[in-house]
Every structure is written in structure tokens, then in C-alpha cells.
Design a protein around this motif. Structure first.
Motif, PDB file in Angstrom:
ATOM      1  N   ILE A 126       0.715  -1.213  -0.192  1.00 30.55           N
ATOM      2  CA  ILE A 126       0.064   0.117   0.057  1.00 30.55           C
ATOM      3  C   ILE A 126       0.836   1.407  -0.244  1.00 30.55           C
ATOM      4  N   SER A 127       1.905   1.223   0.759  1.00 32.19           N
ATOM      5  CA  SER A 127       2.871   2.326   0.941  1.00 32.19           C
ATOM      6  C   SER A 127       3.560   2.456  -0.264  1.00 32.19           C
ATOM      7  N   SER A 128       4.071   1.519  -1.013  1.00 28.62           N
ATOM      8  CA  SER A 128       4.856   1.427  -2.167  1.00 28.62           C
ATOM      9  C   SER A 128       3.920   1.943  -3.467  1.00 28.62           C
ATOM     10  N   TYR A 129       2.701   1.528  -3.406  1.00 31.72           N
ATOM     11  CA  TYR A 129       1.864   1.980  -4.490  1.00 31.72           C
ATOM     12  C   TYR A 129       1.747   3.462  -4.181  1.00 31.72           C
ATOM     13  N   LYS A 130       1.540   4.034  -3.156  1.00 33.44           N
ATOM     14  CA  LYS A 130       1.212   5.379  -2.978  1.00 33.44           C
ATOM     15  C   LYS A 130       2.269   6.262  -3.346  1.00 33.44           C
ATOM     16  N   GLY A 153       4.236  -5.645 -10.715  1.00 34.36           N
ATOM     17  CA  GLY A 153       4.646  -6.785 -10.060  1.00 34.36           C
ATOM     18  C   GLY A 153       6.205  -6.893 -10.049  1.00 34.36           C
ATOM     19  N   ARG A 154       7.104  -5.737 -10.426  1.00 40.66           N
ATOM     20  CA  ARG A 154       8.163  -5.568 -10.102  1.00 40.66           C
ATOM     21  C   ARG A 154       8.383  -4.851  -8.825  1.00 40.66           C
ATOM     22  N   ILE A 155       7.769  -3.914  -8.368  1.00 41.62           N
ATOM     23  CA  ILE A 155       7.557  -3.026  -7.342  1.00 41.62           C
ATOM     24  C   ILE A 155       7.242  -4.367  -6.055  1.00 41.62           C
ATOM     25  N   ALA A 156       6.206  -5.080  -6.587  1.00 43.52           N
ATOM     26  CA  ALA A 156       5.654  -6.011  -5.642  1.00 43.52           C
ATOM     27  C   ALA A 156       6.781  -6.927  -5.002  1.00 43.52           C
ATOM     28  N   ALA A 157       7.703  -7.424  -6.032  1.00 43.73           N
ATOM     29  CA  ALA A 157       8.587  -8.424  -5.821  1.00 43.73           C
ATOM     30  C   ALA A 157       9.692  -7.944  -4.815  1.00 43.73           C
ATOM     31  N   THR A 185       9.378  -5.262  -2.998  1.00 45.87           N
ATOM     32  CA  THR A 185       8.794  -4.944  -1.507  1.00 45.87           C
ATOM     33  C   THR A 185       8.692  -6.359  -0.713  1.00 45.87           C
ATOM     34  N   ALA A 186       8.317  -7.330  -1.408  1.00 49.27           N
ATOM     35  CA  ALA A 186       8.196  -8.595  -0.768  1.00 49.27           C
ATOM     36  C   ALA A 186       9.377  -9.199  -0.119  1.00 49.27           C
ATOM     37  N   LYS A 187      10.477  -9.141  -0.832  1.00 52.89           N
ATOM     38  CA  LYS A 187      11.648  -9.491  -0.654  1.00 52.89           C
ATOM     39  C   LYS A 187      12.239  -8.627   0.649  1.00 52.89           C
ATOM     40  N   GLN A 188      11.952  -7.285   0.600  1.00 50.04           N
ATOM     41  CA  GLN A 188      12.441  -6.583   1.852  1.00 50.04           C
ATOM     42  C   GLN A 188      11.608  -6.951   3.089  1.00 50.04           C
ATOM     43  N   VAL A 189      10.467  -7.198   3.059  1.00 48.56           N
ATOM     44  CA  VAL A 189       9.557  -7.520   4.145  1.00 48.56           C
ATOM     45  C   VAL A 189       9.902  -8.891   4.611  1.00 48.56           C
ATOM     46  N   VAL A 190      10.154  -9.917   3.859  1.00 47.88           N
ATOM     47  CA  VAL A 190      10.433 -11.200   4.130  1.00 47.88           C
ATOM     48  C   VAL A 190      11.812 -11.159   4.873  1.00 47.88           C
ATOM     49  N   THR A 191      12.754 -10.506   4.362  1.00 51.67           N
ATOM     50  CA  THR A 191      14.001 -10.334   5.005  1.00 51.67           C
ATOM     51  C   THR A 191      13.953  -9.826   6.321  1.00 51.67           C
ATOM     52  N   GLN A 192      13.158  -8.711   6.676  1.00 51.05           N
ATOM     53  CA  GLN A 192      12.934  -8.068   7.850  1.00 51.05           C
ATOM     54  C   GLN A 192      12.259  -9.003   8.754  1.00 51.05           C
ATOM     55  N   ARG A 193      11.390  -9.645   8.258  1.00 50.24           N
ATOM     56  CA  ARG A 193      10.438 -10.680   9.355  1.00 50.24           C
ATOM     57  C   ARG A 193      11.456 -11.812   9.607  1.00 50.24           C
ATOM     58  N   ILE A 194      12.466 -12.220   8.871  1.00 55.20           N
ATOM     59  CA  ILE A 194      13.240 -13.622   9.353  1.00 55.20           C
ATOM     60  C   ILE A 194      14.301 -12.980  10.211  1.00 55.20           C
ATOM     61  N   ARG A 195      14.924 -11.687   9.967  1.00 53.09           N
ATOM     62  CA  ARG A 195      15.644 -11.232  10.975  1.00 53.09           C
ATOM     63  C   ARG A 195      14.808 -11.045  12.267  1.00 53.09           C
TER      64      ARG A 195
END
Length: 365
Positions: free
Chosen positions: A32-36, A103-107, A109-119
């Protein structure tokens, strides 16, 4: 984003214990933040990720109104009913506005979120593992030192030992393997912070628990510990089994058990004394290695007056009062030590040259 990504999240959930649903919800919020940000819009939007296919859709959410003042946030009743005749005023209409290249933005963003959540999950697991070890001993390897801390590698995390928690008699080099007592575990923004000590009385207690099976089994109990780290300590022990000698158990065959602890503490002297419900007997034992003639207990003041042979006065008090000070810490009683001559002069007590009180204690240098 596709089914492979969803399957990867399922694998992550199994391996790391991170909820797939929590990650997807976090990705939706981040998108949502990325889209805006990327499409310069102030619209009220919702992002939906299909849990089975991984398909991403962005929906603009608009309120049904009579007169549209802000087309980004509102839609007329007429226009809404063209989409669905059941819409009423104040209803929320969702219109898909997914950009073509989202899709590019989503990929990304998803990578950043997943990395952060794993950490965050790994930090959480480490915190949970060590918070249960608070007030316990861990072994680590010295990594480096600055003006405030020694940094110790515990495997998955680096602990800190403030320099004032290091015994004055010891120096550490890089790659030295040392034991530390965990005094505090905190969950900070930078991850778990584990604080160690080598001066805490708890370190001595835990070392005895490791070395003496009778303590581990609960037959022998450590009642109190007093410590001046690097110099001298006193430990009071008690046995619930009359056939088990608590002092002898702690000393071990030929002093092997206590000597292991002395070596770990770089030669710190240790007095092991028998705890007793009888205050006079306990105070007399606590003044080991000095001998005691008599103990007079003053309950109201929680003070004990101890009379020792003249030749034992300096030993009872100790260098700079250390022995008396540790005995007071150990017992929780104020201790006033007098020689027989002083007692005669101050209190009119005649020298009796009576036999010294029996004491059950041992001092290890």
C-alpha cells in the motif's frame, strides 16, 4: 509474485516458525505504501494477495455519496449502481487499479519484508532462548574489547560484559574461552542484548551447582553467598539428609570439586560454611577460618557480638575487615568482633580460656 513464492512462504513457516499469514499481511501493508509512493496517489487503497495463486490486486476504496467532492475518495451513487445496483449511500466501493508494472515493485517490496521478518524472527528466537537462561552460566569466546565492554561470542549472538563486571585479578585475550553469568537479557531494536558478569555472587552459586551433584540433586542447598570477586567468597550450605555432609560434598574428594571452582575464578579464596538455624552457631561458622570462643546474639538489633581468642582477632576481622564484612553479608547480621582481652576490659567479662566453639567450615586458598 506466483505460486512458487507462496510455497516458499510455506517452507519458511515450517523452517523458521514464521507465520505465512503474518508475512502476507505485512507484504500487503508494505505494498500500500509502495503504491502510494510510486504512483503519487492519495487514494484509499487495499492490496490483496491471493493465498493460493500469489496474484496481487490493488483496489481503490471509495465511499458512495450524493455529490462527489473528491473523486479519489468518493463515487456517486449513480456510478456505483452501474457497477452493482445494490450499493447504497455510505457503502464502500472497491475498484481494481492494479498498475501494469506493479509486479516488479511488489517483488522488491516482498523481498524486503520477508528479509526483515526473518531477521525479527531469528532475533525473537534468540531472545526467547536466552531469556530463559537469565541468572545462569554460559560459555563463550572473547572477540574484542573497547573502553566499556568485552564482547563475547555465544554462537548465535554476541554478549557484552561491562568492564566493571570483570574480576580485578583477571585479564582476557582474544579467543579466550570464558564462563559468564547472565545478569540481564533485553530485547532491543538492534536485537537481543545479553549482559554477562564475572563478579556476581550468582556465578559462584552456579559453579557449585555444576560441580556438586548433591546440590544439583537437591540434597545439599546453598543458603547464602557473599563475595568480593577475585579475592574472597563465603558460601553457606545445608543438607536435608543428616547422613550427607554439606561442607564435605562441596569440597569433594581431596578438594577436587572446590579446586575446580577456585581455578575458574583465578585463585579466589572460598570459605565453605555449614548453615544453621542457630544464629550463634551460624555466625561462628561464617567467620571461618578464625576460631570463635563465644557468640552473644541481640535479636532486636539483629547484631551478634563475637569473642575470639586474642591471637585470632586479626584473622577474624581479616585484611581491611574483609572476613568480618563477608561474614555479615553471608548471615545478614551485624557482627561485632572482640578479643577476649577487649571483652574483659569493655564488658567486665573474665578471661576463661574456655574451649573454642565447634565450627563446621573449611577455607580454600
Amino acid at each position: 509474485m506466483n505460486m512458487d513464492f507462496i510455497e516458499a512462504l510455506s517452507d519458511l513457516e515450517r523452517e523458521k516458525g514464521i507465520s505465512k499469514e503474518v508475512i502476507i499481511e505485512a507484504i500487503e501493508a508494505a505494498l500500500i505504501s509502495s503504491y502510494k509512493r510510486n504512483f503519487n496517489t492519495a487514494q484509499n487503497v487495499r492490496v490483496d494477495i491471493n493465498r493460493q495463486t500469489g496474484r496481487i490486486q490493488v483496489f481503490a476504496r471509495k465511499t458512495v455519496v450524493d455529490e462527489v467532492l473528491d473523486p479519489r475518495m468518493e463515487i456517486s451513487l449513480y456510478a456505483a449502481r452501474e457497477l452493482n445496483p445494490n450499493y447504497q449511500l455510505e457503502d464502500i466501493v472497491e475498484i481494481e487499479v492494479t498498475p501494469r508494472d506493479f509486479g516488479r515493485i511488489a517483488a522488491q517490496t516482498a523481498k524486503q519484508v520477508v528479509t526483515q521478518r526473518i531477521r525479527e524472527a531469528e532475533r525473537g528466537l534468540i531472545y526467547n532462548a536466552f531469556v530463559d537462561k537469565e541468572e545462569d552460566i554460559v560459555t563463550g569466546i572473547v572477540q574484542r574489547q573497547d573502553t566499556r565492554f568485552i564482547y563475547i561470542d555465544l554462537g548465535k549472538v554476541e554478549a557484552i560484559m561491562p568492564l566493571n563486571e570483570v574480576m580485578p585479578t583477571e585479564k582476557f585475550k582474544m579467543n579466550d574461552r570464558i564462563k559468564g553469568y547472565i545478569t540481564r537479557v533485553e530485547n532491543t531494536t538492534k536485537g537481543p542484548q545479553i549482559v554477562l558478569s564475572r563478579t556476581h555472587p550468582g556465578l559462584l552459586k552456579r559453579l557449585f551447582e555444576l560441580e556438586v551433584p548433591e546440590i544439583y540433586d537437591g540434597v545439599v542447598e546453598i543458603k547464602s553467598v557473599a563475595r568480593e570477586a577475585g579475592f574472597r567468597s563465603k558460601i553457606a550450605v545445608y543438607s536435608s539428609n543428616p547422613e550427607v555432609d554439606p561442607v564435605g560434598s562441596c569440597v569433594g574428594p581431596k578438594g577436587a570439586r572446590v579446586q575446580t571452582i577456585v581455578n575458574e575464578l583465578k585463585g579466589e579464596k572460598i570459605d565453605i560454611v555449614r548453615w544453621s538455624e542457630d544464629v550463634g552457631e551460624y555466625v561462628a561458622n561464617s567467620l571461618s577460618p578464625s576460631k570463635v570462643v563465644e557468640v552473644e546474639v541481640f535479636e532486636e538489633e539483629k547484631m551478634a557480638r563475637v569473642i575470639v581468642p586474642d591471637y585470632q582477632l586479626s584473622l577474624a576481622i581479616g585484611i581491611k575487615g574483609q572476613n568480618a564484612r563477608l561474614a555479615a553479608k553471608l548471615t545478614g547480621w551485624k557482627i561485632d568482633i572482640k578479643s577476649e582481652t577487649q571483652a574483659e576490659q569493655e564488658f567486665g567479662r573474665e578471661k576463661t580460656y574456655a574451649e573454642e566453639m565447634p565450627q563446621d567450615s573449611v577455607s580454600i586458598d
